[in-house]
Design a protein around this motif. Structure first.
Motif, PDB file in Angstrom:
ATOM      1  N   SER A   1      17.593  12.042  -4.993  1.00  0.00           N
ATOM      2  CA  SER A   1      18.835  12.712  -4.595  1.00  0.00           C
ATOM      3  C   SER A   1      19.922  12.501  -5.661  1.00  0.00           C
ATOM      4  CB  SER A   1      19.306  12.209  -3.242  1.00  0.00           C
ATOM      5  OG  SER A   1      19.589  10.834  -3.288  1.00  0.00           O
TER       6      SER A   1
ATOM      7  N   ILE B   1      19.158  14.846  -8.519  1.00  0.00           N
ATOM      8  CA  ILE B   1      19.498  16.240  -8.190  1.00  0.00           C
ATOM      9  C   ILE B   1      21.009  16.455  -8.304  1.00  0.00           C
ATOM     10  CG2 ILE B   1      19.572  17.918  -6.302  1.00  0.00           C
ATOM     11  CD1 ILE B   1      16.839  16.798  -5.434  1.00  0.00           C
ATOM     12  N   VAL B   2      21.786  15.517  -7.779  1.00  0.00           N
ATOM     13  CA  VAL B   2      23.244  15.635  -7.859  1.00  0.00           C
ATOM     14  C   VAL B   2      23.700  15.587  -9.313  1.00  0.00           C
ATOM     15  CG1 VAL B   2      25.415  14.475  -7.297  1.00  0.00           C
ATOM     16  CG2 VAL B   2      23.646  14.716  -5.557  1.00  0.00           C
TER      17      VAL B   2
ATOM     18  N   VAL C   1      22.022  16.356 -12.081  1.00  0.00           N
ATOM     19  CA  VAL C   1      21.622  17.582 -12.797  1.00  0.00           C
ATOM     20  C   VAL C   1      22.517  18.749 -12.387  1.00  0.00           C
ATOM     21  CG1 VAL C   1      19.765  19.281 -13.024  1.00  0.00           C
ATOM     22  CG2 VAL C   1      19.255  16.850 -13.202  1.00  0.00           C
ATOM     23  N   SER C   2      22.828  18.857 -11.104  1.00  0.00           N
ATOM     24  CA  SER C   2      23.685  19.964 -10.671  1.00  0.00           C
ATOM     25  C   SER C   2      25.095  19.833 -11.250  1.00  0.00           C
ATOM     26  CB  SER C   2      23.727  20.048  -9.150  1.00  0.00           C
ATOM     27  OG  SER C   2      24.294  18.877  -8.621  1.00  0.00           O
ATOM     28  N   LEU C   3      25.606  18.601 -11.355  1.00  0.00           N
ATOM     29  CA  LEU C   3      26.922  18.417 -11.967  1.00  0.00           C
ATOM     30  C   LEU C   3      26.910  18.779 -13.448  1.00  0.00           C
ATOM     31  CD1 LEU C   3      28.158  15.091 -10.333  1.00  0.00           C
ATOM     32  CD2 LEU C   3      29.096  17.369 -10.025  1.00  0.00           C
TER      33      LEU C   3
ATOM     34  N   LEU D   1      24.915  20.879 -14.972  1.00  0.00           N
ATOM     35  CA  LEU D   1      24.821  22.343 -15.091  1.00  0.00           C
ATOM     36  C   LEU D   1      26.155  23.011 -14.747  1.00  0.00           C
ATOM     37  CD1 LEU D   1      21.293  23.024 -13.562  1.00  0.00           C
ATOM     38  CD2 LEU D   1      21.988  23.211 -15.954  1.00  0.00           C
ATOM     39  N   GLY D   2      26.829  22.485 -13.739  1.00  0.00           N
ATOM     40  CA  GLY D   2      28.130  23.049 -13.366  1.00  0.00           C
ATOM     41  C   GLY D   2      29.149  22.913 -14.471  1.00  0.00           C
TER      42      GLY D   2
END
Length: 55
Positions: free
Chosen positions: A6, A9-10, A12-14, A16-17
């Motif tokens: 988790s 995932i958080v 990687v999403s940050l 990319l954002g």
């Protein structure tokens, strides 16, 4: 193990954002530079016309 997945995932999403936001900033900067160049060209043309009128 679930916590690491988790967190990954958080993270990687940050990342990319932030990368998407930075790309948008560069696009805005490019548009601003184009607008400034257009204004400089227009200003130069106006100066030419005025100098011809003065002569």
């Amino acid at each position: 193990m679930k916590k690491y997945i988790s967190f990954l995932i958080v993270f990687v999403s940050l990342v990319l954002g932030f990368s998407i936001c930075k790309k948008d900033d560069f696009n805005v900067y490019a548009i601003e530079v184009e607008n400034k160049i257009d204004l400089l060209i227009e200003n130069k043309e106006i100066q030419k016309k005025l100098s011809l009128e003065i002569e």
